[in-house]
Design an enzyme around this catalytic site. Structure first.
Site, short mmCIF file in Angstrom:
data_model
loop_
_atom_site.label_atom_id
_atom_site.label_comp_id
_atom_site.label_asym_id
_atom_site.label_seq_id
_atom_site.Cartn_x
_atom_site.Cartn_y
_atom_site.Cartn_z
N GLY A 38 0.80 -1.23 0.00
CA GLY A 38 0.00 0.00 0.00
C GLY A 38 0.83 1.27 0.00
O GLY A 38 0.31 2.35 -0.23
N THR A 40 3.14 4.61 0.77
CA THR A 40 2.85 5.80 1.57
C THR A 40 1.35 6.00 1.67
O THR A 40 0.81 6.27 2.74
CB THR A 40 3.50 7.04 0.93
OG1 THR A 40 4.91 6.83 0.88
CG2 THR A 40 3.20 8.30 1.71
N GLY A 112 14.67 -5.21 -2.22
CA GLY A 112 15.12 -5.73 -3.51
C GLY A 112 16.07 -4.78 -4.20
O GLY A 112 15.98 -3.56 -4.04
N GLY A 193 1.48 19.96 4.86
CA GLY A 193 1.46 20.92 5.97
C GLY A 193 0.04 21.40 6.26
O GLY A 193 -0.40 21.43 7.41
N GLU A 211 6.02 29.16 6.21
CA GLU A 211 6.11 28.84 4.77
C GLU A 211 7.09 29.81 4.11
O GLU A 211 7.03 31.01 4.31
CB GLU A 211 4.71 28.92 4.14
CG GLU A 211 4.64 28.97 2.63
CD GLU A 211 5.29 27.80 1.91
OE1 GLU A 211 5.02 26.64 2.28
OE2 GLU A 211 6.10 28.05 1.00
N VAL A 245 13.50 29.00 7.13
CA VAL A 245 13.98 28.40 8.38
C VAL A 245 15.49 28.20 8.28
O VAL A 245 16.00 27.68 7.29
CB VAL A 245 13.27 27.05 8.62
CG1 VAL A 245 13.87 26.32 9.81
CG2 VAL A 245 11.78 27.26 8.80
N LEU A 325 1.09 11.81 -6.65
CA LEU A 325 -0.28 11.49 -6.27
C LEU A 325 -0.51 10.00 -6.43
O LEU A 325 -0.05 9.39 -7.41
CB LEU A 325 -1.28 12.24 -7.17
CG LEU A 325 -1.23 13.76 -7.13
CD1 LEU A 325 -2.05 14.36 -8.27
CD2 LEU A 325 -1.77 14.26 -5.79
N ALA A 326 -1.25 9.40 -5.49
CA ALA A 326 -1.46 7.95 -5.51
C ALA A 326 -2.17 7.50 -6.79
O ALA A 326 -1.78 6.50 -7.41
CB ALA A 326 -2.28 7.53 -4.29
N HIS A 449 -31.73 16.01 -8.29
CA HIS A 449 -32.03 17.09 -7.35
C HIS A 449 -32.62 16.50 -6.08
O HIS A 449 -33.46 15.62 -6.17
CB HIS A 449 -33.03 18.06 -7.98
CG HIS A 449 -33.45 19.16 -7.03
ND1 HIS A 449 -32.63 20.23 -6.74
CD2 HIS A 449 -34.59 19.32 -6.30
CE1 HIS A 449 -33.25 21.02 -5.87
NE2 HIS A 449 -34.44 20.50 -5.59
P1 NAI Z 1 4.73 20.42 -1.14
O1 NAI Z 1 5.73 20.58 -2.20
O2 NAI Z 1 3.29 20.34 -1.45
O3 NAI Z 1 4.88 21.64 -0.08
C1 NAI Z 1 6.07 21.95 0.57
C2 NAI Z 1 6.01 23.40 1.00
O4 NAI Z 1 7.12 23.66 1.83
C3 NAI Z 1 6.08 24.36 -0.17
O5 NAI Z 1 5.03 25.28 -0.06
C4 NAI Z 1 7.43 25.01 0.00
O6 NAI Z 1 7.48 26.35 -0.41
C5 NAI Z 1 7.66 24.92 1.50
N1 NAI Z 1 9.05 24.91 1.92
C6 NAI Z 1 10.08 24.26 1.32
N2 NAI Z 1 11.22 24.48 2.02
C7 NAI Z 1 10.89 25.25 3.08
C8 NAI Z 1 11.62 25.80 4.18
N3 NAI Z 1 12.93 25.57 4.31
N4 NAI Z 1 10.98 26.56 5.10
C9 NAI Z 1 9.64 26.79 4.96
N5 NAI Z 1 8.90 26.30 3.95
C10 NAI Z 1 9.51 25.53 3.03
O7 NAI Z 1 5.24 19.16 -0.30
P2 NAI Z 1 4.48 18.33 0.82
O8 NAI Z 1 3.41 19.13 1.47
O9 NAI Z 1 5.57 17.80 1.67
O10 NAI Z 1 3.79 17.16 0.00
C11 NAI Z 1 4.61 16.25 -0.76
C12 NAI Z 1 3.86 15.64 -1.91
O11 NAI Z 1 2.86 14.78 -1.46
C13 NAI Z 1 3.23 16.68 -2.80
O12 NAI Z 1 3.74 16.51 -4.09
C14 NAI Z 1 1.76 16.38 -2.79
O13 NAI Z 1 1.21 16.42 -4.08
C15 NAI Z 1 1.68 14.96 -2.22
N6 NAI Z 1 0.51 14.86 -1.35
C16 NAI Z 1 -0.73 14.86 -1.91
C17 NAI Z 1 -1.85 14.83 -1.10
C18 NAI Z 1 -3.19 14.88 -1.71
O14 NAI Z 1 -3.33 14.68 -2.89
N7 NAI Z 1 -4.25 15.16 -0.94
C19 NAI Z 1 -1.76 14.78 0.35
C20 NAI Z 1 -0.42 14.83 0.81
C21 NAI Z 1 0.66 14.85 -0.03
#
Ligand code: NAI
Length: 480
Positions: A38, A40, A112, A193, A211, A245, A325-326, A449
């Protein structure tokens, strides 16, 4: 040495789906997975977060009950919620294992690596682990005519962030906390986040997002990002944008981890979640010796059939270009499996929907305003949840759907929105887009509806000023 038509490396949504599809296509298949099936998504992502999301939503209802209800007292046991989450995850991961067995896919539990390749295919070495049924064997060797690499990604680590997996954690550990931290700093206001900010703030954490960029959810439509920011602010989620940060120090004597910004400002909290993106699970796979080429973004390079630069080796999911994306990963897996079986298929991500589970949730498909690929002339149509009978019945009046329409052809080129169940509305729009549908195709589709789905034709028709239940429906023409 046992030989297979296909060997799949990794059992996440890309890997297990490609294994099942290969078996359905009549091929002999082996799959190697070092953890539970499954990936992540089932173990540490989509599903566990949605369980917590759903509980957080229930809690928000208890805090602000619907009209006519008085909730005098309520409490929750977060540990029991985590137990329930673990139970569901086990059921689903076990379900995947059963599906693989039912399709006669041979399962190897362990790490593997590609041990060699020649014109006949690939040799794989497997360091078997505790999940393996045969406890007497530590190593296994198999060969396969075709290889599918689907090893996925993990949270990105930066050494100065000192992730100690205790007070400074990633999304992996955040899903298993048994107590709600009183204060929580989230580094990165991206998808992960924001989903965690929504969950933990609802359960009572004092949440702060830090952010780097000027807005949270910066890859979404600007209106959606603004809407979410406002919703977060109204729930006292503190957001600091444009902040870099510098370092993070693990919990000191006062029990608090400390985040130091490049500006010198310091913020403290019980826990810090680092969610600044993901890195590829590629180390130790033995790919260096195969000569597989990588893209500029550092992912495995594949063609439109998901075949790598090495004939017979395919790659799918997070390890190749495209959004992590999954459902994109599973789609990749099907493309690879079919091409291996001789069913020629090319992939196309033009109609790729995605959802973000904040409250209310966000859904998007296709192009968004601001995207490079927009046609020169397009119209937008928009409809608000507040004007939909079902939304009012559900007391879910917050939100809207925006549809982008190519001006001449009236074809739908994208849609985005925020509101209750919006991912389901986006699914309908994705279907229309897949078949090249116009706003008139949507109009001719009878919508039951009362349903939230009635928002779809109203938004589409608003692009030509003909929404039925909107006072000021006017065509809004846009130029890129
Ligand atoms: P992300 O790329 O979506 O967001 C990371 C954020 O951290 C960005 O806004 C970036 O500007 C910020 N950032 C980077 N370095 C930083 C720093 N040093 N200090 C402060 N902010 C900083 O990555 P995230 O949220 O980790 O997700 C990873 C992947 O997982 C994404 O590609 C997402 O598509 C996928 N995902 C999809 C979901 C869904 O479809 N519902 C749910 C969770 C994850």
């Amino acid at each position: 040495m046992e030989n297979f038509d296909v060997c799949v490396l990794g059992g996440g949504p890309a890997g297990y789906v490609s294994a099942l599809k290969s078996a359905i296509n009549g091929l002999s298949v082996a799959i190697i997975e070092k953890d539970r099936f499954g990936g992540t998504c089932l173990n540490r992502g989509c599903i566990p977060t949605k369980i917590l999301y759903s509980k957080a939503k229930y809690l928000s209802r208890l805090k602000a009950p619907e009209h006519g209800f008085i909730v005098d007292e309520f409490s929750f046991n977060y540990g029991e919620i985590i137990d329930y989450k673990d139970e569901v995850v086990l059921t689903l991961t076990g379900g995947v294992e059963k599906l693989l067995k039912a399709r006669k896919v041979k399962i190897f539990y362990g790490f593997g690596r590609v041990a060699g390749s020649d014109d006949n295919g690939f040799r794989l070495g497997i360091a078997l682990n505790e999940y393996s049924a045969d406890k007497n064997i530590e190593e296994a060797q198999i060969s396969a005519k075709n290889l599918i690499i689907a090893t996925g990604s993990s949270p990105l680590m930066i050494s100065s962030f000192n992730i100690d997996h205790k007070s400074i954690i990633t999304s992996d550990e955040a899903l298993s906390l048994r107590e709600i931290p009183k204060s929580l700093i989230i580094i990165g206001g991206g998808v992960i986040g924001c989903e965690f900010a929504n969950i933990f703030s609802e359960f009572g954490s004092n949440v702060k997002i830090i952010e780097l960029l000027p807005s949270i959810l910066s890859t979404e439509d600007a209106e959606i990002s603004k809407f979410t920011r406002k919703a977060f602010k109204s729930r006292n989620i503190d957001i600091t944008n444009g902040a870099e940060v510098d370092s993070i120090a693990p919990a000191a004597a006062n029990g608090k981890a400390a985040v130091t910004l490049k500006s010198g400002e310091i913020f403290e909290a019980d826990k810090v979640i680092v969610s600044i993106g993901r890195r590829l699970n590629i180390a130790g796979l033995g790919l260096e010796d195969t000569g597989i080429k990588m893209t500029e973004r550092g992912r495995i390079k594949v063609d439109s059939r998901n075949e790598t630069s090495i004939k017979g080796a395919y790659a799918c999911g997070d390890i190749i270009d495209g959004p992590m994306l999954a459902h994109k990963a599973s789609f990749d897996g099907i493309i690879a499996a079919d091409n291996i079986a001789g069913i020629n298929r090319e992939k196309n991500y033009d109609v790729l929907p995605w959802s973000i589970y904040t409250n209310p949730p966000i859904g998007t498909v296709g192009l968004k305003e601001g995207d490079d690929g927009l046609p020169l002339n397009y119209n937008t149509g928009r409809f608000s949840y507040a004007a939909n009978g079902m939304a009012l019945a559900m007391e879910e009046k917050e939100g809207f759907l925006k549809v982008l329409v190519e001006e001449k052809s009236k074809k739908i080129i994208g849609a985005t929105g925020v509101g209750a169940d919006i991912p389901e509305l986006i699914a309908e729009i994705a279907s229309h887009m897949h078949y090249g549908g116009t706003i008139f195709d949507i109009e001719s589709t009878i919508h039951s509806h009362p349903t939230l789905s009635e928002i779809v034709p109203e938004s589409a028709l608003d692009s030509i000023g003909e929404a039925i239940h909107k006072f000021n429906s006017r065509a809004a023409k846009k130029h890129r």
